[in-house]
Design an enzyme around this catalytic site. Structure first.
Site, PDB file in Angstrom:
ATOM      1  N   ARG A   9     -79.852 -43.573 -51.439  1.00 46.04           N
ATOM      2  CA  ARG A   9     -79.096 -44.373 -50.450  1.00 46.04           C
ATOM      3  C   ARG A   9     -78.009 -45.181 -51.166  1.00 46.04           C
ATOM      4  O   ARG A   9     -77.662 -46.288 -50.744  1.00 46.04           O
ATOM      5  CB  ARG A   9     -80.013 -45.303 -49.649  1.00 46.04           C
ATOM      6  CG  ARG A   9     -81.287 -44.641 -49.132  1.00 46.04           C
ATOM      7  CD  ARG A   9     -82.198 -45.597 -48.376  1.00 46.04           C
ATOM      8  NE  ARG A   9     -83.539 -45.034 -48.219  1.00 46.04           N
ATOM      9  CZ  ARG A   9     -84.572 -45.679 -47.674  1.00 46.04           C
ATOM     10  NH1 ARG A   9     -84.409 -46.893 -47.208  1.00 46.04           N
ATOM     11  NH2 ARG A   9     -85.751 -45.099 -47.579  1.00 46.04           N
ATOM     12  N   GLU A  35     -77.770 -39.565 -52.940  1.00 50.48           N
ATOM     13  CA  GLU A  35     -78.577 -39.139 -51.794  1.00 50.48           C
ATOM     14  C   GLU A  35     -78.245 -40.057 -50.632  1.00 50.48           C
ATOM     15  O   GLU A  35     -78.114 -41.274 -50.815  1.00 50.48           O
ATOM     16  CB  GLU A  35     -80.063 -39.267 -52.149  1.00 50.48           C
ATOM     17  CG  GLU A  35     -81.016 -38.707 -51.097  1.00 50.48           C
ATOM     18  CD  GLU A  35     -81.595 -39.705 -50.110  1.00 50.48           C
ATOM     19  OE1 GLU A  35     -82.407 -39.296 -49.268  1.00 50.48           O
ATOM     20  OE2 GLU A  35     -81.238 -40.912 -50.159  1.00 50.48           O
ATOM     21  N   HIS A  50     -80.580 -44.731 -42.474  1.00 50.59           N
ATOM     22  CA  HIS A  50     -81.897 -44.146 -42.744  1.00 50.59           C
ATOM     23  C   HIS A  50     -82.799 -44.061 -41.522  1.00 50.59           C
ATOM     24  O   HIS A  50     -83.449 -43.045 -41.271  1.00 50.59           O
ATOM     25  CB  HIS A  50     -82.607 -44.953 -43.835  1.00 50.59           C
ATOM     26  CG  HIS A  50     -83.977 -44.455 -44.143  1.00 50.59           C
ATOM     27  ND1 HIS A  50     -85.099 -44.870 -43.455  1.00 50.59           N
ATOM     28  CD2 HIS A  50     -84.414 -43.540 -45.045  1.00 50.59           C
ATOM     29  CE1 HIS A  50     -86.165 -44.243 -43.926  1.00 50.59           C
ATOM     30  NE2 HIS A  50     -85.778 -43.434 -44.899  1.00 50.59           N
TER      31      HIS A  50
HETATM   32  O1  G3P Z   1     -84.476 -37.761 -50.164  1.00 49.47           O
HETATM   33  C1  G3P Z   1     -85.450 -38.489 -50.803  1.00 49.47           C
HETATM   34  C2  G3P Z   1     -85.925 -39.645 -49.964  1.00 49.47           C
HETATM   35  O2  G3P Z   1     -84.802 -40.318 -49.489  1.00 49.47           O
HETATM   36  C3  G3P Z   1     -86.784 -39.236 -48.805  1.00 49.47           C
HETATM   37  O3  G3P Z   1     -87.347 -40.302 -48.127  1.00 49.47           O
HETATM   38  O4  G3P Z   1     -87.497 -42.034 -46.393  1.00 49.47           O
HETATM   39  O5  G3P Z   1     -86.244 -42.503 -48.483  1.00 49.47           O
HETATM   40  O6  G3P Z   1     -85.311 -40.932 -46.799  1.00 49.47           O
HETATM   41  P1  G3P Z   1     -86.561 -41.493 -47.428  1.00 49.47           P
HETATM   42 MG    MG Z   2     -83.523 -40.187 -47.775  1.00 46.09          MG
END
Ligand code: G3P
Ligand code: MG
Length: 243
Positions: A9, A35, A50
Site C-alpha cells: 500500500r 502493491e 483497501h
Molecule cells: O497483496 C498482499 C496483501 O496486500 C494482501 O492482503 O489485506 O493487505 O490487501 P491485504
Molecule cells: Mg493488498
C-alpha cells in the site's frame, strides 16, 4: 536473485496507505515494487483503497461502490493517519499508472473483489494497463480465484497471482491450475517446502506482510522472490546484510 521489496500500500507505515504520498515515499526509499488495492466507484472508476468502505481511511462512511469518483475526491484520506496528511485524496488507478509509468517499478495490483465481485473490474484494469503499456511490469493478484481465471481469459499471458492466508493441500498445484505465475502467501504459511515446490513449478513466491526484522530475515534466507512490507526502508537496510 535477491528478494525484491514491494511497498505494501506504498510506504504505509509512514504515510497514509494507498495514497500518492505513500507511493512517492516508497519510490524514494528505493522499493523495487509497489502493491496497491483496487475497488470500483459507483460510476465504474477503479480507485485505490483497501477496504470496501471508506470508514477506516477517510473522514466519511459508507461503501466505496456507493460513491462516484467525484464524490470520493471530496473525502479526506489523510487526516485519519496524521494531521500532516490532511486533505490527501483517494486516487484512481489511472493516476497511479501515470505516476508509475516513467519509473522503474514493478507493480502489483490487487483486485479487491473477494467480498464484492465488481462487474467488469478485470477488463477495466486491463484496459488501463494496455493504455499505459504496463502489462509486462504488472502482476494482478486476488484472493478470488474466479477473478484470476477471468483475467486469463482476457489475456492468457498476463502474470497473475493467487493470494491466500489458508493452509490448502496441494496449494502450489492448485495455483498452477489457475494459470497463475505467482503465489502470494501470508507469512505464517512460509516454509522451505512451499519454497521448493514453487521453484519446481517455476512459480514466483511472494510473502505478506513482513514488517519485523526476524520475518524479513527468514524470507531473505529462503530466497523468496519478494516481500510485501509497510516499511520498505527497513527491509532494504536488512537485506543488505544478506547481499
Ligand atoms: O497483496 C498482499 C496483501 O496486500 C494482501 O492482503 O489485506 O493487505 O490487501 P491485504
Ligand atoms: Mg493488498
Amino acid at each position: 536473485m535477491k528478494t525484491l521489496v514491494f511497498a505494501h500500500r506504498g510506504a504505509s507505515k509512514r504515510a497514509p496507505e494507498n495514497t500518492m504520498p505513500s507511493f512517492q515515499l516508497a519510490y524514494e526509499m528505493g522499493a523495487e515494487g509497489i502493491e496497491t488495492d483496487v475497488q470500483l466507484s459507483k460510476d465504474g472508476i477503479p480507485v485505490l483503497i483497501h477496504d470496501e468502505t471508506v470508514r477506516r481511511t477517510t473522514n466519511s462512511v459508507g461503501f466505496v461502490q456507493d460513491y462516484t469518483y467525484e464524490q470520493l475526491q471530496n473525502l479526506d484520506a489523510g487526516s485519519w493517519f496524521s494531521e500532516k496528511y490532511e486533505n490527501t485524496r483517494i486516487i484512481s488507478l489511472e493516476d497511479f499508472l501515470i505516476w508509475a509509468q516513467p519509473k522503474q517499478l514493478q507493480l502489483n495490483i490487487e483486485l479487491k473483489n473477494n467480498v464484492i465481485d465488481y462487474e467488469n473490474l478485470e477488463k477495466k484494469v486491463y484496459d488501463l494497463l494496455i493504455k499505459y503499456k504496463l502489462v509486462k511490469r504488472t502482476t494482478i493478484s486476488s484472493f478470488n480465484p474466479v477473478s484470476l481465471e477471468r483475467f486469463k481469459q482476457i489475456d492468457r499471458k498476463i502474470a497473475t497471482a493467487l493470494l491466500t492466508s489458508q493452509r490448502i493441500n496441494g496449494l502450489v498445484d492448485y495455483t498452477s491450475g489457475l494459470g497463475a505465475k505467482a503465489l502470494h502467501i501470508k507469512y505464517r504459511l512460509l516454509n522451505s517446502k512451499v519454497v521448493e515446490e514453487c521453484r519446481e513449478k517455476d512459480m514466483k513466491l511472494r510473502i505478506y506482510t513482513i514488517n519485523r526484522a526476524g520475518a524479513m530475515k527468514k524470507c531473505f534466507q529462503l530466497h523468496t522472490d519478494a516481500i510485501f512490507t509497510d516499511v520498505p526502508d527497513i527491509a532494504i537496510e536488512q537485506r543488505r546484510l544478506f547481499e
